[in-house]
Design an enzyme around this catalytic site. Structure first.
Site, PDB file in Angstrom:
ATOM      1  N   ASP A  13       0.543  -1.376  -0.236  1.00 32.39           N
ATOM      2  CA  ASP A  13      -0.598   0.257   0.159  1.00 32.39           C
ATOM      3  C   ASP A  13       0.811   1.384  -0.169  1.00 32.39           C
ATOM      4  OD1 ASP A  13       1.200   0.036   2.547  1.00 32.39           O
ATOM      5  OD2 ASP A  13      -0.691  -0.079   3.453  1.00 32.39           O
ATOM      6  N   LYS A  16      -1.457  -9.512   2.842  1.00 31.94           N
ATOM      7  CA  LYS A  16      -0.528  -9.117   3.724  1.00 31.94           C
ATOM      8  C   LYS A  16      -1.521  -8.332   4.848  1.00 31.94           C
ATOM      9  CE  LYS A  16       3.409  -6.532   3.923  1.00 31.94           C
ATOM     10  NZ  LYS A  16       2.344  -5.067   4.802  1.00 31.94           N
ATOM     11  N   GLU A  58       9.037  -4.497  10.725  1.00 34.01           N
ATOM     12  CA  GLU A  58       9.339  -3.336   9.922  1.00 34.01           C
ATOM     13  C   GLU A  58      10.401  -2.211  10.939  1.00 34.01           C
ATOM     14  OE1 GLU A  58       6.793  -1.111   7.039  1.00 34.01           O
ATOM     15  OE2 GLU A  58       7.836   0.473   7.637  1.00 34.01           O
TER      16      GLU A  58
END
Ligand code: KIV
Length: 272
Positions: free
Chosen positions: A52, A121, A190
């Site tokens: 995204d 995801k 992340e």
């Protein structure tokens, strides 16, 4: 440095688990369109993420929040048409899975049916476990995403390193184990401390793909336009730029402008 690499004609969620058990690192990059995806796939990438981050990179939004399910499906279907080998994972965009599991399943089904992607995801842990379960029960592979979760940017306020404090680190470890138990096939971590990411990768059997999470995880992901040096504003410590495509493209385009203006292009051999 030796490269351990088994030949996979087609990468599947099973190949990724095998790579982890063989100690082969997993490579993952984003792509959002046919032409780039063809190059990335042809270069031998294992996973293409239709992230995204398209919201930032392709549409110029400040965050990932505005991109819609229809737009993600458009990007993903363009990528799927290009690939021969890579596994294509598609982000479920903000607002399409957080409110209730049935809506999450409907969104995931639309991605799979309309784009031809191979997996989805989702960002988050315990708070979205029912949505993850529902999607997995329908036979759709799910990749998790913990640590810095850009869809929650307004909750955190900044894009700084996450889980530096013990309480958040413990919660992240619990969430990672939960995602494994639920049946996710892999997990993105992340922007968290490298030591924590290594600990997570060693304590679960599913592959852990890091971005800004150090080298002790099972694979790495970067945003394609960042690692090619097309984007200029973004330069976090974890980003390695493999090209300065912004400069190379600017030089080429200015040359074209000059050639047109100076009557140099087209020449005699470039016309009918
Ligand atoms: O959307 C995206 O590009 C991502 C990566 C940063 C992992 O989620």
């Amino acid at each position: 440095m030796s490269i351990s690499k088994k030949e996979y004609k087609r990468v599947t969620v099973k190949s990724l688990v095998e790579m982890k058990s063989l100690g082969e690192k997993i490579s993952m990059l984003t792509a959002y369109d046919y032409t780039m995806a063809k190059i990335v796939d042809g270069a031998g990438i294992d996973i293409i993420l239709v992230g995204d981050s398209a919201s930032n990179v392709m549409a110029g939004h400040e965050t990932t929040l505005p991109i819609t399910l229809d737009q993600m499906i458009y990007h993903a279907s363009s990528v799927v048409r290009a690939i021969e080998r890579a596994l294509v994972v598609v982000d479920l965009p903000f607002g399409t899975y957080q409110s209730d599991p049935k809506e999450a399943l409907r969104s995931a089904i639309r991605i799979m049916k309309e784009s031809g992607g191979h997996a989805v995801k989702l960002e988050g842990g315990k708070e979205i476990k029912d949505s993850i379960k529902k999607i997995l029960n329908a036979g759709i592979p799910v990749m998790g995403h913990l640590g810095l979760t850009p869809q929650s940017i307004y909750k955190f306020g900044t894009y700084t390193v996450r889980a530096k404090e013990e309480e958040e680190a413990l919660r992240l470890i619990e969430d990672a184990k939960l995602l494994e138990r639920l049946g996710c096939f892999a997990l993105v971590l992340e922007k968290i401390p490298a030591a924590l990411a290594t600990q997570v990768a060693q304590s679960i059997s599913i592959p852990v793909i890091g971005i800004g999470a150090g080298g002790g995880v099972d694979g790495q992901v970067l945003v394609l336009h960042d690692m090619l040096g097309m984007t200029q504003e973004f330069h976090p410590r974890f980003l390695r730029r493999y090209m300065n495509l912004h400069e190379e493209m600017t030089t080429a385009i200015s040359q074209y402008v000059d050639d047109v203006k100076s009557f140099d292009f087209p020449n005699e051999n470039e016309q009918y």
